[in-house]
Design an enzyme around this catalytic site. Structure first.
Site, mmCIF file in Angstrom:
data_model
loop_
_atom_site.group_PDB
_atom_site.id
_atom_site.type_symbol
_atom_site.label_atom_id
_atom_site.label_comp_id
_atom_site.label_asym_id
_atom_site.label_seq_id
_atom_site.Cartn_x
_atom_site.Cartn_y
_atom_site.Cartn_z
ATOM 1 N N LYS A 97 -8.398 47.522 -55.466
ATOM 2 C CA LYS A 97 -9.191 48.387 -54.604
ATOM 3 C C LYS A 97 -8.345 49.100 -53.550
ATOM 4 O O LYS A 97 -8.860 49.879 -52.764
ATOM 5 C CB LYS A 97 -10.299 47.589 -53.921
ATOM 6 C CG LYS A 97 -11.333 47.084 -54.914
ATOM 7 C CD LYS A 97 -12.589 46.617 -54.239
ATOM 8 C CE LYS A 97 -13.618 46.182 -55.270
ATOM 9 N NZ LYS A 97 -14.884 45.773 -54.663
ATOM 10 N N LYS A 157 -13.594 51.095 -67.182
ATOM 11 C CA LYS A 157 -14.880 50.408 -67.163
ATOM 12 C C LYS A 157 -15.978 51.342 -66.646
ATOM 13 O O LYS A 157 -15.753 52.138 -65.729
ATOM 14 C CB LYS A 157 -14.762 49.171 -66.260
ATOM 15 C CG LYS A 157 -15.900 48.184 -66.351
ATOM 16 C CD LYS A 157 -15.564 46.954 -65.512
ATOM 17 C CE LYS A 157 -16.693 45.940 -65.531
ATOM 18 N NZ LYS A 157 -16.364 44.746 -64.707
ATOM 19 N N LYS A 185 -20.598 52.494 -61.278
ATOM 20 C CA LYS A 185 -21.421 53.316 -60.391
ATOM 21 C C LYS A 185 -20.560 54.146 -59.450
ATOM 22 O O LYS A 185 -21.008 55.163 -58.916
ATOM 23 C CB LYS A 185 -22.348 52.418 -59.554
ATOM 24 C CG LYS A 185 -23.594 51.919 -60.252
ATOM 25 C CD LYS A 185 -24.625 53.023 -60.488
ATOM 26 C CE LYS A 185 -25.259 53.561 -59.230
ATOM 27 N NZ LYS A 185 -26.258 52.680 -58.640
#
Length: 350
Positions: free
Chosen positions: A123, A216, A219
């Site tokens: 991240k 992947k 959202k």
């Protein structure tokens, strides 16, 4: 602590889930409601699902958005088949013992263990270059403490309820291993209180992006065409799957390395039909890519359509969803507070 088989799962409040969330986690949780995990026990297992709104704070968002996303996630889970009379569905932040136990565990968790976790690296911008964290590096200066330390909160979530089984995909196994390590560390420091949880590995592999089958489905992808949302209309589903990335090779075959786009769509169809991708290849022998996409779209619509309609009814009945959450949160608090009393006594806080 608890000796009855107990399943614990957490899900981030990201609003309405996408198909990857459903096939990767939620569908499995629904199935677990009717399974018997411990054949030696006459009692059915418990299942707890926490909407982890405290974890969501690692990526700050407007308060109104977080509240809306949390409600939409709760309504979505019920619409997908989570039965509030069979599963304790609750918001993490309403049970204060989560953060109390997190602090107790953080005080005995070596920083080196957190440094090995891969999620904070993924991240962080340019994450691939960080093998470990140098406190004087630019990476360390931009890394928020919550993102670095949140595996401790995940461990607290699991251990607080005496969970015996944790259903996860292969990308989450590291977190369960971390939880087991923290559990052992606690026992060495204070004595035996917890039961180390076991992994229930999800049979469904990752659902990949419709636009980039090497990534992947998510959202967070700014391209809405990369995913199927559980509120998408039938027309939107058909359009997105027709435009999904494939290749020009003739015939239908399953080869994630050489044909990732085709293989991703076959995996979606297989997961929805509860069959293997190889079975799907046989079923679609002689299909063109267009015919295969039409079959996949039809299977997705059969699943998503009823969920979408149920969700719309739940959104219109906000009071019902809120009542379900409050009632389940009382159940979660009762178990968590009883367990916290035992933990607090063990570490000298009572």
């Amino acid at each position: 602590m608890n000796r009855v088989a107990r399943v614990f799962s957490g899900i981030q409040p990201t609003g309405v889930p996408q198909l990857g969330n459903y096939l990767g986690s939620i569908k499995n949780w629904v199935t677990l409601q009717s399974q018997h995990l411990d054949p030696a026990s006459s009692q059915p297992h418990d299942q707890y699902i926490s909407i982890v709104d405290l974890h969501a704070l690692t990526v700050p968002r407007p308060p109104a958005r977080l509240r809306a996303d949390t409600f939409e996630m709760a309504a979505s889970l019920i619409a997908c088949g989570i039965d509030p009379s069979r599963t304790v569905l609750f918001r993490q932040s309403t049970v204060h013992a989560h953060t109390q136990l997190m602090w107790a565990l953080a005080c005995i968790t070596p920083v080196g263990w957190l440094n090995r976790m891969t999620q904070w690296k993924s991240k962080l911008h340019g994450s691939q270059q960080y093998g470990s964290l140098n406190v004087h590096s630019a990476a360390a200066q931009s890394l928020l403490t919550g993102l670095f330390a949140y595996p401790v909160l995940m461990a607290a979530d699991v251990l607080l309820y005496g969970a015996t089984h944790i259903p996860v995909g292969d990308d989450q196994i590291q977190h369960i291993e971390f939880t087991r390590d923290v559990c052992d560390q606690f026992h060495k420091t204070y004595g035996h209180v917890f039961s180390a949880p076991r992994v229930l590995l999800s049979q469904t592999k990752r659902v990949m992006s419709l636009k980039d089958p090497l990534r992947k489905m998510s959202k967070s992808d700014p391209n809405d065409s990369s995913r199927i949302n559980l509120t998408d209309s039938d027309d939107a589903i058909i359009r997105k799957i027709r435009k999904a990335h494939t290749d020009s090779i003739q015939g239908i075959s399953y080869d994630p390395v050489e044909r990732p786009g085709i293989s991703s769509l076959l995996s979606i169809y297989a997961a929805l039909r509860d069959v293997s991708p190889e079975h799907v290849v046989q079923e679609m022998e002689g299909f063109t890519n267009l015919q295969m996409k039409e079959a996949v779209a039809s299977a997705v619509i059969e699943t998503v359509g009823p969920i979408r309609e149920h969700m719309a009814r739940l959104v219109d009945d906000r009071g019902y969803v809120e009542r379900v959450l409050r009632e389940n949160e009382e159940k979660a608090k009762s178990v968590a507070e009883d367990n916290w009393k035992n933990i607090a006594k063990c570490i000298g806080l009572s």
